[in-house]
Design a protein around this motif. Structure first.
Motif, PDB file in Angstrom:
ATOM      1  N   ARG A  41      22.536  88.666  32.922  1.00 53.63           N
ATOM      2  CA  ARG A  41      22.143  87.268  33.154  1.00 53.63           C
ATOM      3  C   ARG A  41      20.693  87.047  32.739  1.00 53.63           C
ATOM      4  O   ARG A  41      20.364  86.045  32.093  1.00 53.63           O
ATOM      5  CB  ARG A  41      22.344  86.947  34.630  1.00 53.63           C
ATOM      6  N   LEU A  42      19.839  87.978  33.072  1.00 55.82           N
ATOM      7  CA  LEU A  42      18.424  87.873  32.707  1.00 55.82           C
ATOM      8  C   LEU A  42      18.248  87.898  31.192  1.00 55.82           C
ATOM      9  O   LEU A  42      17.452  87.136  30.640  1.00 55.82           O
ATOM     10  CB  LEU A  42      17.625  89.002  33.362  1.00 55.82           C
ATOM     11  N   MET A  43      19.013  88.739  30.511  1.00 54.24           N
ATOM     12  CA  MET A  43      18.940  88.786  29.050  1.00 54.24           C
ATOM     13  C   MET A  43      19.378  87.452  28.441  1.00 54.24           C
ATOM     14  O   MET A  43      18.801  86.993  27.447  1.00 54.24           O
ATOM     15  CB  MET A  43      19.787  89.932  28.515  1.00 54.24           C
ATOM     16  N   ALA A  44      20.372  86.823  29.043  1.00 59.90           N
ATOM     17  CA  ALA A  44      20.821  85.518  28.552  1.00 59.90           C
ATOM     18  C   ALA A  44      19.729  84.467  28.725  1.00 59.90           C
ATOM     19  O   ALA A  44      19.472  83.670  27.811  1.00 59.90           O
ATOM     20  CB  ALA A  44      22.094  85.098  29.288  1.00 59.90           C
ATOM     21  N   PHE A  45      19.070  84.469  29.876  1.00 55.28           N
ATOM     22  CA  PHE A  45      17.971  83.528  30.080  1.00 55.28           C
ATOM     23  C   PHE A  45      16.824  83.814  29.118  1.00 55.28           C
ATOM     24  O   PHE A  45      16.188  82.885  28.607  1.00 55.28           O
ATOM     25  CB  PHE A  45      17.477  83.554  31.528  1.00 55.28           C
ATOM     26  N   ASN A  46      16.560  85.081  28.866  1.00 52.69           N
ATOM     27  CA  ASN A  46      15.538  85.456  27.892  1.00 52.69           C
ATOM     28  C   ASN A  46      15.849  84.802  26.546  1.00 52.69           C
ATOM     29  O   ASN A  46      14.976  84.208  25.911  1.00 52.69           O
ATOM     30  CB  ASN A  46      15.480  86.979  27.771  1.00 52.69           C
ATOM     31  N   GLU A  47      17.084  84.905  26.120  1.00 53.74           N
ATOM     32  CA  GLU A  47      17.503  84.345  24.831  1.00 53.74           C
ATOM     33  C   GLU A  47      17.390  82.825  24.823  1.00 53.74           C
ATOM     34  O   GLU A  47      16.890  82.233  23.870  1.00 53.74           O
ATOM     35  CB  GLU A  47      18.940  84.775  24.519  1.00 53.74           C
ATOM     36  N   VAL A  48      17.840  82.177  25.874  1.00 49.74           N
ATOM     37  CA  VAL A  48      17.799  80.713  25.950  1.00 49.74           C
ATOM     38  C   VAL A  48      16.357  80.217  25.903  1.00 49.74           C
ATOM     39  O   VAL A  48      16.027  79.293  25.153  1.00 49.74           O
ATOM     40  CB  VAL A  48      18.517  80.211  27.219  1.00 49.74           C
ATOM     41  N   SER A  50      13.731  81.787  24.780  1.00 50.95           N
ATOM     42  CA  SER A  50      13.175  82.095  23.453  1.00 50.95           C
ATOM     43  C   SER A  50      13.586  81.040  22.434  1.00 50.95           C
ATOM     44  O   SER A  50      12.753  80.559  21.653  1.00 50.95           O
ATOM     45  CB  SER A  50      13.647  83.470  22.971  1.00 50.95           C
ATOM     46  N   ILE A  51      14.856  80.674  22.437  1.00 49.65           N
ATOM     47  CA  ILE A  51      15.342  79.656  21.503  1.00 49.65           C
ATOM     48  C   ILE A  51      14.674  78.313  21.771  1.00 49.65           C
ATOM     49  O   ILE A  51      14.251  77.617  20.836  1.00 49.65           O
ATOM     50  CB  ILE A  51      16.879  79.533  21.585  1.00 49.65           C
ATOM     51  N   GLN A  53      11.761  77.736  23.049  1.00 51.96           N
ATOM     52  CA  GLN A  53      10.374  77.805  22.596  1.00 51.96           C
ATOM     53  C   GLN A  53      10.288  77.781  21.071  1.00 51.96           C
ATOM     54  O   GLN A  53       9.452  77.062  20.506  1.00 51.96           O
ATOM     55  CB  GLN A  53       9.687  79.053  23.145  1.00 51.96           C
ATOM     56  N   GLN A  54      11.124  78.542  20.405  1.00 45.39           N
ATOM     57  CA  GLN A  54      11.093  78.586  18.943  1.00 45.39           C
ATOM     58  C   GLN A  54      11.425  77.225  18.342  1.00 45.39           C
ATOM     59  O   GLN A  54      10.760  76.785  17.401  1.00 45.39           O
ATOM     60  CB  GLN A  54      12.079  79.640  18.423  1.00 45.39           C
ATOM     61  N   GLN A  55      12.429  76.568  18.875  1.00 41.76           N
ATOM     62  CA  GLN A  55      12.800  75.256  18.361  1.00 41.76           C
ATOM     63  C   GLN A  55      11.693  74.233  18.615  1.00 41.76           C
ATOM     64  O   GLN A  55      11.398  73.402  17.757  1.00 41.76           O
ATOM     65  CB  GLN A  55      14.111  74.779  18.987  1.00 41.76           C
ATOM     66  N   ALA A  56      11.102  74.284  19.781  1.00 39.83           N
ATOM     67  CA  ALA A  56      10.009  73.358  20.092  1.00 39.83           C
ATOM     68  C   ALA A  56       8.848  73.561  19.119  1.00 39.83           C
ATOM     69  O   ALA A  56       8.320  72.591  18.557  1.00 39.83           O
ATOM     70  CB  ALA A  56       9.540  73.549  21.532  1.00 39.83           C
ATOM     71  N   GLU A  57       8.466  74.812  18.925  1.00 42.83           N
ATOM     72  CA  GLU A  57       7.360  75.094  18.013  1.00 42.83           C
ATOM     73  C   GLU A  57       7.706  74.666  16.591  1.00 42.83           C
ATOM     74  O   GLU A  57       6.870  74.092  15.890  1.00 42.83           O
ATOM     75  CB  GLU A  57       6.991  76.568  18.078  1.00 42.83           C
ATOM     76  N   GLY A  58       8.936  74.900  16.155  1.00 44.27           N
ATOM     77  CA  GLY A  58       9.361  74.507  14.819  1.00 44.27           C
ATOM     78  C   GLY A  58       9.350  73.001  14.610  1.00 44.27           C
ATOM     79  O   GLY A  58       9.131  72.520  13.500  1.00 44.27           O
ATOM     80  N   ILE A  71       4.738  81.528  29.263  1.00 46.17           N
ATOM     81  CA  ILE A  71       5.793  82.508  29.477  1.00 46.17           C
ATOM     82  C   ILE A  71       6.143  83.162  28.145  1.00 46.17           C
ATOM     83  O   ILE A  71       6.273  82.485  27.139  1.00 46.17           O
ATOM     84  CB  ILE A  71       7.059  81.855  30.109  1.00 46.17           C
ATOM     85  N   GLU A  72       6.218  84.472  28.159  1.00 45.55           N
ATOM     86  CA  GLU A  72       6.664  85.217  26.993  1.00 45.55           C
ATOM     87  C   GLU A  72       7.951  85.927  27.421  1.00 45.55           C
ATOM     88  O   GLU A  72       7.892  86.915  28.155  1.00 45.55           O
ATOM     89  CB  GLU A  72       5.609  86.232  26.550  1.00 45.55           C
ATOM     90  N   PRO A  73       9.089  85.419  26.976  1.00 44.26           N
ATOM     91  CA  PRO A  73      10.362  85.970  27.443  1.00 44.26           C
ATOM     92  C   PRO A  73      10.490  87.486  27.297  1.00 44.26           C
ATOM     93  O   PRO A  73      10.962  88.143  28.222  1.00 44.26           O
ATOM     94  CB  PRO A  73      11.399  85.224  26.600  1.00 44.26           C
ATOM     95  N   ASP A  74      10.071  88.030  26.169  1.00 43.55           N
ATOM     96  CA  ASP A  74      10.226  89.489  25.982  1.00 43.55           C
ATOM     97  C   ASP A  74       9.290  90.293  26.874  1.00 43.55           C
ATOM     98  O   ASP A  74       9.578  91.443  27.188  1.00 43.55           O
ATOM     99  CB  ASP A  74      10.003  89.869  24.513  1.00 43.55           C
ATOM    100  N   ARG A  75       8.231  89.687  27.318  1.00 39.37           N
ATOM    101  CA  ARG A  75       7.316  90.363  28.241  1.00 39.37           C
ATOM    102  C   ARG A  75       7.697  90.102  29.694  1.00 39.37           C
ATOM    103  O   ARG A  75       7.680  91.011  30.530  1.00 39.37           O
ATOM    104  CB  ARG A  75       5.881  89.863  27.989  1.00 39.37           C
ATOM    105  N   ASP A  76       8.047  88.871  29.984  1.00 39.34           N
ATOM    106  CA  ASP A  76       8.211  88.446  31.374  1.00 39.34           C
ATOM    107  C   ASP A  76       9.654  88.450  31.885  1.00 39.34           C
ATOM    108  O   ASP A  76       9.869  88.383  33.094  1.00 39.34           O
ATOM    109  CB  ASP A  76       7.650  87.032  31.545  1.00 39.34           C
ATOM    110  N   LEU A  77      10.615  88.518  30.988  1.00 44.47           N
ATOM    111  CA  LEU A  77      12.004  88.374  31.422  1.00 44.47           C
ATOM    112  C   LEU A  77      12.900  89.522  30.975  1.00 44.47           C
ATOM    113  O   LEU A  77      14.075  89.330  30.691  1.00 44.47           O
ATOM    114  CB  LEU A  77      12.571  87.031  30.891  1.00 44.47           C
ATOM    115  N   LEU A  78      12.384  90.714  30.937  1.00 41.22           N
ATOM    116  CA  LEU A  78      13.222  91.878  30.642  1.00 41.22           C
ATOM    117  C   LEU A  78      13.009  92.956  31.663  1.00 41.22           C
ATOM    118  O   LEU A  78      12.195  92.921  32.472  1.00 41.22           O
ATOM    119  CB  LEU A  78      12.952  92.422  29.241  1.00 41.22           C
TER     120      LEU A  78
END
Length: 78
Positions: A41-48, A50-51, A53-58, A71-78
């Motif tokens: 579940r945490l990995m799924a939230f990490n992915e969501v 991340s997406i 944030q990436q879409q917003a920045e794009g 928040i940095e998903p790979d740092r804070d949510l794994l």
């Protein structure tokens, strides 16, 4: 304006649920079914997040408008 408000509210809701999943993972015994479920579940939230944030920045949307700054998903949510 409705979409902006939706996204402004969505960011913290997703983040809150992600942090709940992280706490559940940490509280569960390693290698238990509960731990494995919470980890997935945490990995799924990490992915969501991340997406989001990436879409917003794009699209040039500041992360603060989604309340996902700091928040940095790979740092804070794994």
């Amino acid at each position: 304006e409705v979409y902006k408000n939706f996204l402004y509210d969505l960011g913290p809701i997703v983040m809150e649920r992600a942090l709940e999943a992280k706490a559940e993972k940490q509280a569960a015994s390693k290698n238990s079914a509960e731990h494995e479920y919470a980890a997935g579940r945490l990995m799924a939230f990490n992915e969501v997040i991340s997406i989001m944030q990436q879409q917003a920045e794009g699209l040039g949307i500041p992360l603060k408008d989604l309340r996902l700054e700091g928040i940095e998903p790979d740092r804070d949510l794994l």
